[in-house]
Design a protein around this motif. Structure first.
Motif, PDB file in Angstrom:
ATOM      1  N   ALA A   1     -60.878 -53.302 -54.565  1.00 42.11           N
ATOM      2  CA  ALA A   1     -60.706 -53.753 -55.941  1.00 42.11           C
ATOM      3  C   ALA A   1     -59.755 -54.946 -55.980  1.00 42.11           C
ATOM      4  O   ALA A   1     -58.805 -55.009 -55.196  1.00 42.11           O
ATOM      5  N   VAL A   2     -60.019 -55.848 -56.877  1.00 49.30           N
ATOM      6  CA  VAL A   2     -59.151 -57.026 -57.018  1.00 49.30           C
ATOM      7  C   VAL A   2     -58.216 -56.875 -58.213  1.00 49.30           C
ATOM      8  O   VAL A   2     -57.574 -57.835 -58.640  1.00 49.30           O
ATOM      9  N   GLY A   3     -58.137 -55.675 -58.748  1.00 45.50           N
ATOM     10  CA  GLY A   3     -57.260 -55.395 -59.872  1.00 45.50           C
ATOM     11  C   GLY A   3     -57.071 -53.896 -59.980  1.00 45.50           C
ATOM     12  O   GLY A   3     -57.548 -53.129 -59.127  1.00 45.50           O
ATOM     13  N   PRO A   4     -56.412 -53.462 -61.038  1.00 35.76           N
ATOM     14  CA  PRO A   4     -56.114 -52.029 -61.188  1.00 35.76           C
ATOM     15  C   PRO A   4     -57.288 -51.249 -61.766  1.00 35.76           C
ATOM     16  O   PRO A   4     -57.279 -50.839 -62.921  1.00 35.76           O
ATOM     17  N   TYR A   5     -58.311 -51.078 -60.942  1.00 36.69           N
ATOM     18  CA  TYR A   5     -59.478 -50.300 -61.354  1.00 36.69           C
ATOM     19  C   TYR A   5     -60.042 -49.565 -60.154  1.00 36.69           C
ATOM     20  O   TYR A   5     -59.772 -49.926 -59.007  1.00 36.69           O
ATOM     21  N   SER A   6     -60.796 -48.512 -60.424  1.00 37.62           N
ATOM     22  CA  SER A   6     -61.501 -47.785 -59.367  1.00 37.62           C
ATOM     23  C   SER A   6     -62.872 -48.402 -59.161  1.00 37.62           C
ATOM     24  O   SER A   6     -63.422 -49.028 -60.070  1.00 37.62           O
TER      25      SER A   6
ATOM     26  N   CYS B   1     -69.763 -47.674 -62.794  1.00 38.21           N
ATOM     27  CA  CYS B   1     -69.316 -48.581 -61.730  1.00 38.21           C
ATOM     28  C   CYS B   1     -68.590 -49.770 -62.334  1.00 38.21           C
ATOM     29  O   CYS B   1     -69.111 -50.432 -63.258  1.00 38.21           O
ATOM     30  N   SER B   2     -67.433 -50.061 -61.794  1.00 39.73           N
ATOM     31  CA  SER B   2     -66.732 -51.275 -62.195  1.00 39.73           C
ATOM     32  C   SER B   2     -67.565 -52.494 -61.831  1.00 39.73           C
ATOM     33  O   SER B   2     -68.414 -52.442 -60.937  1.00 39.73           O
ATOM     34  N   GLY B   3     -67.278 -53.582 -62.492  1.00 42.70           N
ATOM     35  CA  GLY B   3     -67.966 -54.817 -62.160  1.00 42.70           C
ATOM     36  C   GLY B   3     -67.704 -55.210 -60.718  1.00 42.70           C
ATOM     37  O   GLY B   3     -66.568 -55.134 -60.240  1.00 42.70           O
ATOM     38  N   GLN B   4     -68.773 -55.592 -60.045  1.00 38.29           N
ATOM     39  CA  GLN B   4     -68.646 -56.089 -58.670  1.00 38.29           C
ATOM     40  C   GLN B   4     -68.839 -57.595 -58.672  1.00 38.29           C
ATOM     41  O   GLN B   4     -69.835 -58.110 -59.187  1.00 38.29           O
ATOM     42  N   VAL B   5     -67.875 -58.279 -58.112  1.00 38.49           N
ATOM     43  CA  VAL B   5     -68.019 -59.699 -57.839  1.00 38.49           C
ATOM     44  C   VAL B   5     -68.514 -59.846 -56.399  1.00 38.49           C
ATOM     45  O   VAL B   5     -68.422 -58.903 -55.608  1.00 38.49           O
ATOM     46  N   PRO B   6     -69.046 -61.015 -56.056  1.00 37.61           N
ATOM     47  CA  PRO B   6     -69.722 -61.137 -54.754  1.00 37.61           C
ATOM     48  C   PRO B   6     -68.771 -61.328 -53.578  1.00 37.61           C
ATOM     49  O   PRO B   6     -68.826 -62.327 -52.852  1.00 37.61           O
TER      50      PRO B   6
ATOM     51  N   LEU C   1     -64.943 -65.856 -64.678  1.00 34.87           N
ATOM     52  CA  LEU C   1     -64.989 -64.537 -64.048  1.00 34.87           C
ATOM     53  C   LEU C   1     -63.887 -64.445 -62.990  1.00 34.87           C
ATOM     54  O   LEU C   1     -63.383 -65.477 -62.521  1.00 34.87           O
ATOM     55  N   PRO C   2     -63.521 -63.223 -62.599  1.00 36.57           N
ATOM     56  CA  PRO C   2     -62.456 -63.066 -61.606  1.00 36.57           C
ATOM     57  C   PRO C   2     -62.741 -63.855 -60.329  1.00 36.57           C
ATOM     58  O   PRO C   2     -63.882 -63.958 -59.877  1.00 36.57           O
ATOM     59  N   LEU C   3     -61.692 -64.402 -59.774  1.00 36.12           N
ATOM     60  CA  LEU C   3     -61.709 -65.155 -58.515  1.00 36.12           C
ATOM     61  C   LEU C   3     -62.520 -66.440 -58.617  1.00 36.12           C
ATOM     62  O   LEU C   3     -62.810 -67.083 -57.603  1.00 36.12           O
TER      63      LEU C   3
ATOM     64  N   VAL D   1     -70.900 -64.987 -60.914  1.00 28.81           N
ATOM     65  CA  VAL D   1     -71.697 -63.824 -61.300  1.00 28.81           C
ATOM     66  C   VAL D   1     -70.919 -62.550 -61.004  1.00 28.81           C
ATOM     67  O   VAL D   1     -70.190 -62.457 -60.003  1.00 28.81           O
ATOM     68  N   GLU D   2     -71.047 -61.587 -61.890  1.00 18.73           N
ATOM     69  CA  GLU D   2     -70.448 -60.257 -61.729  1.00 18.73           C
ATOM     70  C   GLU D   2     -71.426 -59.276 -62.369  1.00 18.73           C
ATOM     71  O   GLU D   2     -72.063 -59.600 -63.385  1.00 18.73           O
ATOM     72  N   ILE D   3     -71.536 -58.097 -61.776  1.00 15.31           N
ATOM     73  CA  ILE D   3     -72.483 -57.100 -62.300  1.00 15.31           C
ATOM     74  C   ILE D   3     -71.818 -55.733 -62.302  1.00 15.31           C
ATOM     75  O   ILE D   3     -71.170 -55.342 -61.315  1.00 15.31           O
TER      76      ILE D   3
HETATM   77  C1  DHA Z   1     -63.612 -57.398 -60.837  1.00 16.21           C
HETATM   78  C2  DHA Z   1     -63.356 -56.501 -61.766  1.00 16.21           C
HETATM   79  N1  DHA Z   1     -64.211 -55.506 -62.019  1.00 16.21           N
HETATM   80  C3  DHA Z   1     -62.163 -56.540 -62.577  1.00 16.21           C
HETATM   81  O1  DHA Z   1     -61.306 -57.385 -62.321  1.00 16.21           O
HETATM   82  O2  DHA Z   1     -62.056 -55.758 -63.504  1.00 16.21           O
END
Ligand code: DHA
Length: 131
Positions: A16-21, A32-37, A114-116, A120-122
């Motif tokens: 994870a790139v942040g405070p999430y499972s 499912c949390s968002g997945q970045v590539p 989007l993060p990073l 695209v994030e899904i």
């Molecule tokens: C990448 C993520 N799902 C987030 O930062 O929440």
């Protein structure tokens, strides 16, 4: 952990790139949390095309599904976020190959960032198999 929910961590998905499972199971569903590539082996964003990155997001989600005893094909809804709706067709081409039959419901949203810095994030909601 509490009785009505538990978290899922997938060894095959990038950290994870942040405070999430990676995911949370509750009431027969896997959120499912968002997945970045991110490549789970290198921890780096994959290069190439947005199609490559779409596939990476979906492969990462598949790893999270697997850690919960499900498959990506069990998904009931995904959300695709992109900073580049000009690549909508390319995203769909990559995405569609993962769901050749009875694809899940989906939302596609154009976003400013989007993060990073990826494009695209899904994320996904998945119905866990009975038993
Ligand atoms: C990448 C993520 N799902 C987030 O930062 O929440």
């Amino acid at each position: 952990m509490s009785a009505h929910r538990h978290t899922v961590t997938a060894l095959g998905a990038p950290g994870a790139v942040g405070p999430y499972s990676h995911g949370v199971v509750s009431d027969g569903l896997l959120f499912c949390s968002g997945q970045v590539p991110l490549d789970p082996e290198t921890g780096e964003l994959v290069g190439g095309t947005i199609g490559d990155r779409t596939r990476r997001c979906l492969d990462n989600l598949a790893a999270v599904c697997g850690a919960a005893g499900a498959q990506l094909a069990d998904a009931v809804r995904l959300t695709v976020y992109t900073t580049d709706m000009g690549q909508f067709a390319a995203i769909n081409e990559a995405y569609g190959a993962y769901f050749p039959n009875d694809p899940p419901a989906r939302v596609a949203i154009g976003v400013a960032a989007l993060p990073l810095g990826t494009d695209v994030e899904i994320d996904a909601v998945v119905a866990l198999p009975a038993g």
